[in-house]
Design an enzyme around this catalytic site. Structure first.
Site, PDB file in Angstrom:
ATOM      1  N   THR A  40       0.946  -1.282  -0.064  1.00  0.00           N
ATOM      2  CA  THR A  40       0.356  -0.292  -0.004  1.00  0.00           C
ATOM      3  C   THR A  40       0.709   1.297   0.248  1.00  0.00           C
ATOM      4  OG1 THR A  40      -1.325  -0.722   1.108  1.00  0.00           O
ATOM      5  CG2 THR A  40      -1.872   1.447   1.178  1.00  0.00           C
ATOM      6  N   THR A  71      -4.117   1.471  -3.283  1.00  0.00           N
ATOM      7  CA  THR A  71      -3.148  -1.001  -2.710  1.00  0.00           C
ATOM      8  C   THR A  71      -3.906  -1.407  -3.962  1.00  0.00           C
ATOM      9  OG1 THR A  71      -3.203  -2.076  -0.668  1.00  0.00           O
ATOM     10  CG2 THR A  71      -5.356  -0.975  -1.161  1.00  0.00           C
ATOM     11  N   SER A 115     -11.652  -2.117   5.041  1.00  0.00           N
ATOM     12  CA  SER A 115     -10.060  -1.510   4.711  1.00  0.00           C
ATOM     13  C   SER A 115      -9.931  -0.430   5.926  1.00  0.00           C
ATOM     14  CB  SER A 115     -10.187  -0.514   3.797  1.00  0.00           C
ATOM     15  OG  SER A 115      -8.486  -0.213   4.001  1.00  0.00           O
ATOM     16  N   GLY A 174       0.169  -0.118   4.787  1.00  0.00           N
ATOM     17  CA  GLY A 174       0.839  -0.979   7.143  1.00  0.00           C
ATOM     18  C   GLY A 174      -0.336  -1.673   6.935  1.00  0.00           C
ATOM     19  N   GLY A 175      -1.752  -2.315   6.402  1.00  0.00           N
ATOM     20  CA  GLY A 175      -2.136  -3.097   7.013  1.00  0.00           C
ATOM     21  C   GLY A 175      -3.612  -2.353   7.685  1.00  0.00           C
TER      22      GLY A 175
HETATM   23  N1  GLU Z   1      -5.595  -3.665   2.024  1.00  0.00           N
HETATM   24  C1  GLU Z   1      -5.172  -3.233   3.049  1.00  0.00           C
HETATM   25  C2  GLU Z   1      -6.671  -2.168   3.456  1.00  0.00           C
HETATM   26  O1  GLU Z   1      -7.251  -1.572   2.960  1.00  0.00           O
HETATM   27  C3  GLU Z   1      -4.136  -1.813   3.187  1.00  0.00           C
HETATM   28  C4  GLU Z   1      -3.122  -3.113   2.503  1.00  0.00           C
HETATM   29  C5  GLU Z   1      -2.362  -3.153   3.354  1.00  0.00           C
HETATM   30  O2  GLU Z   1      -1.358  -1.983   3.829  1.00  0.00           O
HETATM   31  O3  GLU Z   1      -1.393  -3.501   3.862  1.00  0.00           O
HETATM   32  O4  GLU Z   1      -6.970  -1.269   4.434  1.00  0.00           O
END
Ligand code: GLU
Length: 610
Positions: A420, A438, A485, A506-507
């Site tokens: 991301t 992302t 998200s 960072g998820g």
């Molecule tokens: N898919 C994740 C989200 O939308 C972001 C991906 C990541 O930064 O790991 O929260």
């Protein structure tokens, strides 16, 4: 420097592109010399901060030539699709927050990937259990209908001043001329080598003839993506959502381009052309909350950032940070974050499918009730339960949400080092963009759309999969649904004037990275560059007393004091890579990018001041 030739065979490309698509070893050429990449810049006339100097430069060039902050953000995003292809791109989606200076209002543009109409939840279970996570990631089933291009197009149409064809030009240039592979790019490729080798199109683009990542210092070109951007420049978004690229996406999802003889089990997906045709970017109001006399505008559902940040910060508002040590304040912050994530996990999902008690969650009285659960001197030692915001809903009616069953955590919950990227821009007229985009994991689902030069997302792994295929959960998959998200673009205002724009990858640590940076800046008084560089800690309602943290945080005096209060830490390496713009009362701004994590980013302003 070794030059890379994309002289891959037609067999490797997996489609009818002959050797003519291979580029000759043309000398590396930039439109103009690139400035050195620096993580902080102060000045006027517009600003940009991204993870990459080419993307930031593209944004600044757009601003210099009279484009606005939205034009600049889209230009940067399209360049990042070339230079940061494992994090973002037109195979993915994003959330864009825009402050429109003339109207004095904030809007959000949700262009999150969407589950195909044929994706019944049962397809993600086998023998009654959720698909093995790794097999779900690298499959056609994890691919949501990509939203980026629709988001860019809508952002420009509604709020921009340039045509998509114009703002894509810098990206086309970088894709054609190439850029030097750096250590971060090479490392990200290395993490993906095993699966890239299994797909003809991914191996052809991202690996050399020896099946290894292109070495550091070599020039990486992406003629396929240049061609795609040109097609879009000429034909607009219909090329992508109805035309030849739509067909290529569906074909990749439903017939993964496996190398003959590859032993990997890759489940095909169920995306159809109609899924792409009906894709929409959605304009939504921001989630508005207050903290320390500031107004915060965050992303609403299906994003969880706006509400979770509000839930984290509200209980802290009644404390005076200067009256406490940093560690004691951080203790309160970590406990509040734990409570906030309990609510986030219980109540948030795609609002088209889930009735979210948002008014209750954001109410002052609910925050006071939740805050009273925080012990001022002792860390929680287990996961906390969600609260009950329904009595605080006021006039806003919401039916009782079903209590979620414990689910296999979504991908965004699990590891902080996934990909991301975040772009922050502003312009001379006062418009501001905070844009997080992302393709979900590092390298998305691993499949490049053959001949078109971009990876597909694995965003549908952001759904939670309860143990049983029909248990209630606000973030369980459903046809046409957008996965929840953590992307948290945020705009901070005081007395109607902008103070800060920021966001991070960072998820689910995105939320805590943005939150901790705000606390560092607003409560601990750190300048923004210091606030975003400081060592990080992330509490997301863990099952024990431990928070995830960076090694430098674990080694800090604050961590020692927190340990004495019962906190524990798990070393997870670097967390996030934030970019921000700080708006100063004298009209200057400081653009700031991550200085070291993920190789460090680039911040620039149109007119620097000393
Ligand atoms: N898919 C994740 C989200 O939308 C972001 C991906 C990541 O930064 O790991 O929260």
């Amino acid at each position: 420097m070794r030059r890379l030739l994309f002289s891959v065979s037609a067999a490797l490309l997996g489609l009818g592109l002959g050797p003519g698509c291979a580029t000759s070893p043309a000398p590396h050429a930039e439109a103009r010399p690139l400035p050195a990449s620096t993580p902080t810049a102060t000045g006027r006339g517009g600003a940009a901060a991204t993870v990459d100097v080419r993307a930031t430069s593209a944004a600044i060039e757009v601003l210099r030539s009279g484009g606005n902050a939205v034009d600049a953000a889209v230009a940067a995003a399209s360049v990042l699709g070339v230079t940061d292809p494992y994090s973002c791109g037109i195979g993915g989606g994003g959330f864009m927050l825009v402050y429109l200076a003339r109207d004095k209002r904030v809007v959000t543009l949700d262009h999150r990937e969407t589950a195909p109409a044929g994706l019944e939840r049962s397809r993600l279970y086998e023998n009654g259990a959720p698909l093995p996570f790794d097999e779900f990631v690298t499959s056609g089933l994890s691919v949501g209908v990509p939203g980026s291009l629709m988001g860019w197009s809508e952002a420009l149409r509604r709020y921009g001043s340039r045509r998509l064809a114009d703002v894509l030009q810098p990206a086309i240039h970088v894709a054609e001329q190439g850029f030097p592979v750096d250590a971060t790019f090479a490392e990200q490729t290395r993490h993906n080598v095993e699966r890239f080798r299994d797909f003809t199109s991914s191996a052809a683009l991202f690996l050399g003839p020896d099946g290894q990542p292109w070495p550091v210092g070599s020039t990486f070109k992406n003629p396929g993506l240049a061609r795609t951007y040109r097609l879009v420049s000429q034909g607009g978004v219909p090329v992508f959502y109805r035309g030849e690229i739509a067909q290529a996406i569906v074909s990749t999802v439903t017939r993964p381009p496996l190398v003959p003889g590859a032993s990997r089990k890759v489940r095909p997906g169920v995306m159809r052309l109609a899924d792409l045709e009906r894709y929409e970017a959605i304009v939504r109001p921001p989630v508005t909350s207050t903290y320390r006399g500031h107004t915060l505008y965050g992303m609403g559902a299906p994003g969880s950032g706006g509400v979770t940040l509000a839930l984290t910060l509200k209980p802290l508002d009644s404390y005076v940070p200067s009256a406490l040590s940093h560690a004691r304040f951080l203790h309160l912050y970590l406990e509040a974050s734990r409570l906030a994530f309990a609510d986030r996990n219980a109540f948030l999902g795609d609002p088209a499918f889930v009735s979210i008690p948002e008014a209750g969650l954001l109410s002052h009285d609910y925050a006071a009730q939740r805050g009273s659960a925080i012990h001022e001197a002792r860390a929680s030692t287990s996961a906390v339960a969600p609260g009950n915001p329904l009595p605080f809903q006021g006039a806003a009616s919401t039916s009782t949400p079903p209590l979620p069953e414990v689910a296999r955590p979504a991908a965004e919950e699990t590891a902080p080092n996934k990909e991301t990227t975040h772009i922050t821009t502003s312009d001379a007229a006062g418009n501001i963009v905070a844009y997080t985009c992302t393709i979900e994991g590092e390298g998305g689902n691993g499949m490049v759309v053959p001949g078109y030069g971009f990876l597909l997302n694995n965003e549908l792994t952001d759904f939670d999969l309860p143990a049983s295929p029909d248990a209630p959960h606000p973030n369980a998959p459903a046809p046409g649904k957008r996965p929840r998200s953590s992307m948290s673009p945020l705009l901070v205002f005081k007395d109607g004037a902008p103070v800060l724009a920021l966001g991070s990858p960072g998820g689910s640590t995105i939320i805590t990275t943005v939150g901790q940076t705000l606390v560092n800046h607003l409560d601990f008084g750190m300048p923004i560059a210091q606030a975003l560089a400081a060592p990080r800690v992330s509490q997301r309602n863990s099952t024990d007393n431990r928070s995830q943290a960076e090694p430098a945080f674990i080694a800090s005096p604050e961590a020692t004091e927190l340990t004495a209060m019962g906190h524990g830490f798990t070393d997870v390496g670097p967390i996030g890579a934030l970019t921000a713009i700080r708006f100063h009362p004298d009209g200057t701004v400081t653009a700031a990018a991550e200085p070291t994590r993920r190789g460090g980013g680039s911040a620039m302003v149109v007119e620097p001041v000393k």
